[in-house]
Design an enzyme around this catalytic site. Structure first.
Site, PDB file in Angstrom:
ATOM      1  N   LYS A  33     -16.113  -5.737 -12.187  1.00  0.00           N
ATOM      2  CA  LYS A  33     -15.016  -5.030 -12.854  1.00  0.00           C
ATOM      3  C   LYS A  33     -13.676  -5.426 -12.231  1.00  0.00           C
ATOM      4  O   LYS A  33     -13.625  -6.051 -11.171  1.00  0.00           O
ATOM      5  CB  LYS A  33     -15.227  -3.520 -12.753  1.00  0.00           C
ATOM      6  CG  LYS A  33     -15.307  -2.982 -11.338  1.00  0.00           C
ATOM      7  CD  LYS A  33     -15.610  -1.487 -11.332  1.00  0.00           C
ATOM      8  CE  LYS A  33     -15.696  -0.967  -9.907  1.00  0.00           C
ATOM      9  NZ  LYS A  33     -15.944   0.488  -9.860  1.00  0.00           N
ATOM     10  N   ARG A 131     -16.801  12.697 -10.287  1.00  0.00           N
ATOM     11  CA  ARG A 131     -15.901  11.818 -11.033  1.00  0.00           C
ATOM     12  C   ARG A 131     -16.374  11.762 -12.476  1.00  0.00           C
ATOM     13  O   ARG A 131     -15.777  12.350 -13.356  1.00  0.00           O
ATOM     14  CB  ARG A 131     -15.874  10.434 -10.370  1.00  0.00           C
ATOM     15  CG  ARG A 131     -14.888   9.460 -10.981  1.00  0.00           C
ATOM     16  CD  ARG A 131     -14.834   8.158 -10.201  1.00  0.00           C
ATOM     17  NE  ARG A 131     -16.107   7.443 -10.215  1.00  0.00           N
ATOM     18  CZ  ARG A 131     -16.305   6.288  -9.573  1.00  0.00           C
ATOM     19  NH1 ARG A 131     -15.327   5.747  -8.855  1.00  0.00           N
ATOM     20  NH2 ARG A 131     -17.484   5.685  -9.629  1.00  0.00           N
ATOM     21  N   TYR A 258      16.663  -4.140   1.189  1.00  0.00           N
ATOM     22  CA  TYR A 258      17.226  -2.987   0.497  1.00  0.00           C
ATOM     23  C   TYR A 258      17.277  -1.742   1.385  1.00  0.00           C
ATOM     24  O   TYR A 258      16.439  -1.539   2.255  1.00  0.00           O
ATOM     25  CB  TYR A 258      16.374  -2.650  -0.734  1.00  0.00           C
ATOM     26  CG  TYR A 258      16.549  -3.585  -1.910  1.00  0.00           C
ATOM     27  CD1 TYR A 258      17.797  -3.759  -2.517  1.00  0.00           C
ATOM     28  CD2 TYR A 258      15.461  -4.277  -2.421  1.00  0.00           C
ATOM     29  CE1 TYR A 258      17.943  -4.597  -3.608  1.00  0.00           C
ATOM     30  CE2 TYR A 258      15.593  -5.113  -3.515  1.00  0.00           C
ATOM     31  CZ  TYR A 258      16.839  -5.274  -4.111  1.00  0.00           C
ATOM     32  OH  TYR A 258      16.986  -6.105  -5.178  1.00  0.00           O
ATOM     33  N   MET A 307      10.852  -6.553  -5.175  1.00  0.00           N
ATOM     34  CA  MET A 307      10.080  -6.837  -6.384  1.00  0.00           C
ATOM     35  C   MET A 307       9.390  -8.195  -6.307  1.00  0.00           C
ATOM     36  O   MET A 307       8.213  -8.337  -6.658  1.00  0.00           O
ATOM     37  CB  MET A 307      10.997  -6.795  -7.612  1.00  0.00           C
ATOM     38  CG  MET A 307      10.325  -7.181  -8.918  1.00  0.00           C
ATOM     39  SD  MET A 307       9.267  -5.896  -9.582  1.00  0.00           S
ATOM     40  CE  MET A 307      10.489  -4.794 -10.286  1.00  0.00           C
TER      41      MET A 307
END
Length: 362
Positions: A33, A131, A258, A307
């Site tokens: 997965k 779950r 930043y 980013m």
């Protein structure tokens, strides 16, 4: 040069190691997965199928559809089928893992409408993870539903919540006891003869006596089993590398990144690396937490992750723009990097973004 190297030879090592620890009658279900844990889904599944894997498992039906489009012929379990994906399960000859009254009824309606019979399904019980899964108290209702010839029951399974923790933990005991009771009840019904499985990757290492008919291995195939002593027996399949974009001399009193992320108290040599949180570099790795390797030396991440890039302190490292940077892999464990960000290897591996090139090595 942002690149995720995928080493299929390491995958083969892990598969053979895991198989070597299975009982003769235990099957290995390869969990692929999340694009094979963020690596390269087609290449991983094709190699595993060639090695002898006869059952794969994915999270959702669209992942199984991708496997079929890539020529995978083996059985494919869909762990968490959604109502919108039931047609894909049928059309691509996948196997639905049924976990609730709602999804079982909806799937039965689909099969009845299409006049299909003996469609392979699996039943997921919730023994304590809370779950997905049927409560054990649903046993009688489930048995009654499975009498319909629309279904062919392939397996009964559950999932341990803390499989990597000490065996003596009470929740482990309770879940195993609950599953053993369910197993006995299903075996007692002679007309139904399903397989049983409980263990994931770390479960195989921790509870080998409860292998039953199959184990579900995902992260271990990629080199990790949630404990350092287990990881040492495996080999990491993925290696994330890049190169230095630019090197700055930053003066005392200046800042890096930043939001005044790092104040320089003495002149520093700072290298900028062209990967950021858009590529899966967790923001928590910033500000002296995460580390990478440059020319065999450890370079600490400084300032906030951006980013598209992050910065590292290379003051004491002889390096130049363009030099290779190992973010994780054989040279720098993703488990150690994940620990720096207070997360786990799963998150870092599956977060690697699509603009990072995947390169396959045999």
């Amino acid at each position: 040069m942002n690149q995720l190297n995928i080493y299929l030879s390491n995958l083969e090592h892990n598969y053979k190691f895991l198989k070597g620890n299975l009982n003769s009658g235990t099957n290995l279900i390869a969990v692929v997965k999340a694009s094979a844990y963020g690596s390269a889904l087609p290449a991983i599944t094709k190699r595993l199928e060639k090695l002898g894997v006869n059952t794969f498992a994915v999270a959702y039906s669209n992942e199984g559809k991708i496997l079929r489009k890539n020529g995978i012929k083996s059985r494919i379990m869909v762990f968490y089928p959604q109502p919108s994906g039931l047609d894909d399960i049928i059309e691509n000859k996948l196997e639905a893992c049924l976990y609730s009254v709602n999804i079982l009824k909806k799937f039965h309606e689909k099969l009845t409408f299409k006049k299909l019979r003996n469609f392979p399904v699996h039943i997921k019980y919730n023994t304590g993870l809370n779950r997905l899964g049927f409560k054990p108290s649903c046993f009688d209702w489930i048995i009654n539903q499975l009498k319909d010839d629309a279904f062919t029951l392939k397996s009964i399974y559950s999932h341990l919540a803390v499989s990597q923790a000490k065996k003596e933990i009470e929740l482990n005991k309770k879940q195993i006891e609950s599953f053993l009771k369910l197993r006995d009840k299903h075996i007692a019904i002679s007309e139904i003869n399903p397989k049983f499985h409980l263990l994931n990757s770390s479960g195989l290492f921790n509870f080998p006596e409860f292998q039953f008919d199959a184990v579900r291995c995902g992260i271990a195939l990629h080199g990790f089993a949630n404990r350092s002593e287990w990881d040492k027996q495996l080999m990491p399949v993925a290696e994330l590398i890049t190169s230095i974009s630019q090197i700055h001399l930053v003066k005392k009193g200046e800042y890096v990144g930043y939001d005044f992320g790092c104040k320089v108290n003495e002149e520093k040599k700072i290298a900028t690396i062209p990967l950021g949180h858009a590529d899966g570099i967790n923001r928590k790795l910033g500000n002296q937490k995460g580390k990478v390797l440059i020319n065999g030396k450890i370079a600490t991440i400084v300032g906030n992750i951006c980013m598209d890039m992050f910065m590292v302190d290379v003051t004491k490292i002889s390096c130049s723009e363009g030099d290779k940077v190992y973010v994780f892999g054989n040279e720098n464990s993703v488990s150690d990097l994940a620990q720096s960000a207070d997360t786990i290897s799963y998150e870092l591996l599956t977060a690697i973004g699509p603009r990072v090139k995947r390169v396959i090595y045999d």
